[in-house]
Motif scaffolding. Structure first.
Motif, PDB file in Angstrom:
ATOM      1  N   SER A  51       0.816  -1.236   0.121  1.00  0.00           N
ATOM      2  CA  SER A  51       0.044  -0.003   0.064  1.00  0.00           C
ATOM      3  C   SER A  51       0.895   1.251   0.085  1.00  0.00           C
ATOM      4  CB  SER A  51      -0.744   0.090   1.176  1.00  0.00           C
ATOM      5  OG  SER A  51      -1.716  -0.932   1.270  1.00  0.00           O
ATOM      6  N   VAL A  52       2.046   1.277   0.850  1.00  0.00           N
ATOM      7  CA  VAL A  52       2.591   2.384   0.981  1.00  0.00           C
ATOM      8  C   VAL A  52       3.536   2.686  -0.318  1.00  0.00           C
ATOM      9  CG1 VAL A  52       4.742   3.548   2.009  1.00  0.00           C
ATOM     10  CG2 VAL A  52       2.969   2.401   3.346  1.00  0.00           C
ATOM     11  N   LYS A  53       3.818   1.405  -1.204  1.00  0.00           N
ATOM     12  CA  LYS A  53       4.601   1.441  -2.305  1.00  0.00           C
ATOM     13  C   LYS A  53       3.872   2.122  -3.321  1.00  0.00           C
ATOM     14  CE  LYS A  53       8.144   0.104  -5.256  1.00  0.00           C
ATOM     15  NZ  LYS A  53       7.588   0.433  -6.563  1.00  0.00           N
ATOM     16  N   GLU A  54       2.654   1.674  -3.300  1.00  0.00           N
ATOM     17  CA  GLU A  54       1.575   2.201  -4.210  1.00  0.00           C
ATOM     18  C   GLU A  54       1.527   3.823  -4.220  1.00  0.00           C
ATOM     19  OE1 GLU A  54      -2.757   1.254  -4.922  1.00  0.00           O
ATOM     20  OE2 GLU A  54      -1.625  -0.494  -4.700  1.00  0.00           O
ATOM     21  N   LEU A  55       1.351   4.249  -2.931  1.00  0.00           N
ATOM     22  CA  LEU A  55       1.193   5.660  -2.700  1.00  0.00           C
ATOM     23  C   LEU A  55       2.536   6.459  -3.344  1.00  0.00           C
ATOM     24  CD1 LEU A  55      -0.147   8.137  -1.374  1.00  0.00           C
ATOM     25  CD2 LEU A  55       0.920   7.351   0.751  1.00  0.00           C
ATOM     26  N   LEU A  56       3.638   5.775  -2.713  1.00  0.00           N
ATOM     27  CA  LEU A  56       5.028   6.416  -2.922  1.00  0.00           C
ATOM     28  C   LEU A  56       5.268   6.745  -4.568  1.00  0.00           C
ATOM     29  CD1 LEU A  56       7.181   5.291  -0.039  1.00  0.00           C
ATOM     30  CD2 LEU A  56       5.901   7.543  -0.168  1.00  0.00           C
ATOM     31  N   THR A  57       4.908   5.739  -5.190  1.00  0.00           N
ATOM     32  CA  THR A  57       4.989   5.537  -6.746  1.00  0.00           C
ATOM     33  C   THR A  57       4.420   6.741  -7.413  1.00  0.00           C
ATOM     34  OG1 THR A  57       5.195   3.010  -6.698  1.00  0.00           O
ATOM     35  CG2 THR A  57       4.929   4.390  -8.761  1.00  0.00           C
ATOM     36  N   ARG A  58       3.084   6.846  -6.941  1.00  0.00           N
ATOM     37  CA  ARG A  58       2.468   8.159  -7.379  1.00  0.00           C
ATOM     38  C   ARG A  58       3.061   9.504  -7.483  1.00  0.00           C
ATOM     39  NH1 ARG A  58      -2.553   5.933  -4.877  1.00  0.00           N
ATOM     40  NH2 ARG A  58      -2.562   8.165  -3.580  1.00  0.00           N
ATOM     41  N   TYR A  59       3.744   9.616  -6.317  1.00  0.00           N
ATOM     42  CA  TYR A  59       4.696  10.777  -6.049  1.00  0.00           C
ATOM     43  C   TYR A  59       5.983  10.659  -6.412  1.00  0.00           C
ATOM     44  CZ  TYR A  59       0.601  12.628  -3.418  1.00  0.00           C
ATOM     45  OH  TYR A  59      -0.793  13.102  -3.203  1.00  0.00           O
ATOM     46  N   ASP A  60       6.342   9.438  -6.778  1.00  0.00           N
ATOM     47  CA  ASP A  60       7.785   9.520  -7.273  1.00  0.00           C
ATOM     48  C   ASP A  60       8.774   9.586  -6.054  1.00  0.00           C
ATOM     49  OD1 ASP A  60       9.616   8.676  -9.052  1.00  0.00           O
ATOM     50  OD2 ASP A  60      10.098  10.605  -9.879  1.00  0.00           O
ATOM     51  N   VAL A  61       8.493   8.928  -5.009  1.00  0.00           N
ATOM     52  CA  VAL A  61       9.159   9.258  -3.722  1.00  0.00           C
ATOM     53  C   VAL A  61       9.519   7.698  -3.508  1.00  0.00           C
ATOM     54  CG1 VAL A  61       9.180   9.476  -1.135  1.00  0.00           C
ATOM     55  CG2 VAL A  61       8.244  11.210  -2.640  1.00  0.00           C
ATOM     56  N   PRO A  62      11.013   7.537  -3.203  1.00  0.00           N
ATOM     57  CA  PRO A  62      11.647   6.110  -2.903  1.00  0.00           C
ATOM     58  C   PRO A  62      11.063   5.485  -1.453  1.00  0.00           C
ATOM     59  CG  PRO A  62      13.186   7.573  -3.483  1.00  0.00           C
ATOM     60  CD  PRO A  62      12.127   8.399  -3.059  1.00  0.00           C
ATOM     61  N   LEU A  63      10.908   4.056  -1.635  1.00  0.00           N
ATOM     62  CA  LEU A  63      10.358   3.473  -0.520  1.00  0.00           C
ATOM     63  C   LEU A  63      11.791   2.567   0.059  1.00  0.00           C
ATOM     64  CD1 LEU A  63       8.551   2.388   1.809  1.00  0.00           C
ATOM     65  CD2 LEU A  63       7.897   0.607  -0.074  1.00  0.00           C
ATOM     66  N   ILE A  64      12.067   2.692   1.474  1.00  0.00           N
ATOM     67  CA  ILE A  64      13.162   1.963   1.956  1.00  0.00           C
ATOM     68  C   ILE A  64      12.180   1.056   3.043  1.00  0.00           C
ATOM     69  CG2 ILE A  64      15.193   2.205   3.472  1.00  0.00           C
ATOM     70  CD1 ILE A  64      15.642   3.600   0.755  1.00  0.00           C
ATOM     71  N   ILE A  65      12.528  -0.163   3.063  1.00  0.00           N
ATOM     72  CA  ILE A  65      11.966  -1.256   3.981  1.00  0.00           C
ATOM     73  C   ILE A  65      13.133  -1.309   5.027  1.00  0.00           C
ATOM     74  CG2 ILE A  65      11.200  -3.552   4.369  1.00  0.00           C
ATOM     75  CD1 ILE A  65       9.332  -1.990   2.711  1.00  0.00           C
ATOM     76  N   ASN A  66      12.705  -1.248   6.243  1.00  0.00           N
ATOM     77  CA  ASN A  66      13.431  -1.520   7.358  1.00  0.00           C
ATOM     78  C   ASN A  66      13.593  -2.990   7.764  1.00  0.00           C
ATOM     79  OD1 ASN A  66      15.153  -0.360   9.716  1.00  0.00           O
ATOM     80  ND2 ASN A  66      13.405  -1.297  11.054  1.00  0.00           N
ATOM     81  N   ASP A  67      14.735  -3.579   8.009  1.00  0.00           N
ATOM     82  CA  ASP A  67      15.324  -4.700   8.143  1.00  0.00           C
ATOM     83  C   ASP A  67      14.913  -6.019   7.316  1.00  0.00           C
ATOM     84  OD1 ASP A  67      15.977  -3.709  10.548  1.00  0.00           O
ATOM     85  OD2 ASP A  67      14.638  -4.721  11.665  1.00  0.00           O
ATOM     86  N   ARG A  68      13.619  -5.965   6.823  1.00  0.00           N
ATOM     87  CA  ARG A  68      13.078  -7.283   6.017  1.00  0.00           C
ATOM     88  C   ARG A  68      13.778  -7.134   4.573  1.00  0.00           C
ATOM     89  NH1 ARG A  68       9.124 -10.300   8.861  1.00  0.00           N
ATOM     90  NH2 ARG A  68       9.098 -11.700   6.831  1.00  0.00           N
ATOM     91  N   VAL A  69      14.607  -7.754   4.249  1.00  0.00           N
ATOM     92  CA  VAL A  69      15.308  -7.791   2.691  1.00  0.00           C
ATOM     93  C   VAL A  69      14.078  -8.603   1.958  1.00  0.00           C
ATOM     94  CG1 VAL A  69      16.952  -8.863   1.228  1.00  0.00           C
ATOM     95  CG2 VAL A  69      17.592  -7.939   3.845  1.00  0.00           C
TER      96      VAL A  69
END
Length: 202
Positions: A51-69
């Motif tokens: 859900s967060v990735k979908e939102l960020l893609t719309r704004y062209d903002v990178p998503l970083i995930i904590n810990d979980r590769v």
């Protein structure tokens, strides 16, 4: 990668509220978002990450995930951030594609130099100030933030207890940006909070 205003999320926030806060914060000037979940199950984390990735893609903002590769790979996140007690950086580098950025938390010059040698793209340095967001975070000794930032050539982001009152004291250090948790996540108006942090930092 623009590390100027790096938002780190808070786990206790329900997903609808989380997405609203993130969207407001992005509109206010957040340049990067790290989804941080410590106690969530893998399936819940994945659902939230999508859900967060979908939102960020719309704004062209990178998503970083904590810990979980695994979650980072599953949602094709821009990067993954690990701590000193998580999977070693060298192992993470083997698992993730070259296109994925890898950050690591450090609190000493030795850790920072080791991170750079092992292929980290950036370091999170802290705790810069006393913080409520992370109960086990030790505040860096005076001058240490600057010493660590100057010890490496990769971008350094300060984290821990940063607010609009103390941000001035670290603005002239060799930092790529500041990571904010409570200052935005707990703000009455996340948009205005992000605007204020960007103004104070820029």
């Amino acid at each position: 990668m623009n590390y100027k205003l790096y938002l780190v999320t808070e786990e206790s926030v329900p997903i609808e509220e989380l997405l609203r806060i993130i969207e407001e914060a992005i509109k206010g000037g957040v340049t990067l978002v790290q989804l941080r979940e410590k106690k969530t199950t893998g399936s819940s984390f994945l659902k939230k990450a999508k859900s967060v990735k979908e939102l960020l893609t719309r704004y062209d903002v990178p998503l970083i995930i904590n810990d979980r590769v695994d979650v980072a790979l599953a949602v094709n996140a821009a990067g993954v951030h690990v701590g000193q007690s998580d999977l070693p950086l060298s192992a993470v580098r083997i698992i993730v594609p070259d296109s994925m950025i890898v950050g690591i938390s450090v609190s000493t010059v030795e850790e920072a130099k080791e991170a750079e040698e092992n292929g980290a793209d950036y370091i999170g340095v802290g705790a810069a100030f006393p913080t409520q967001s992370k109960s086990d975070a030790e505040v860096l000794p005076k001058g240490m933030l600057e010493t660590i930032a100057n010890a490496v050539s990769i971008p350094a982001v300060a984290i821990g207890g940063i607010n609009l009152r103390n941000i001035e004291t670290i603005r002239n250090i060799n930092l790529a940006g500041v990571a904010i948790v409570s200052g935005i996540m707990k703000a009455e108006n996340p948009f205005e909070a992000a605007v204020a942090f960007r103004k104070a930092w820029d």
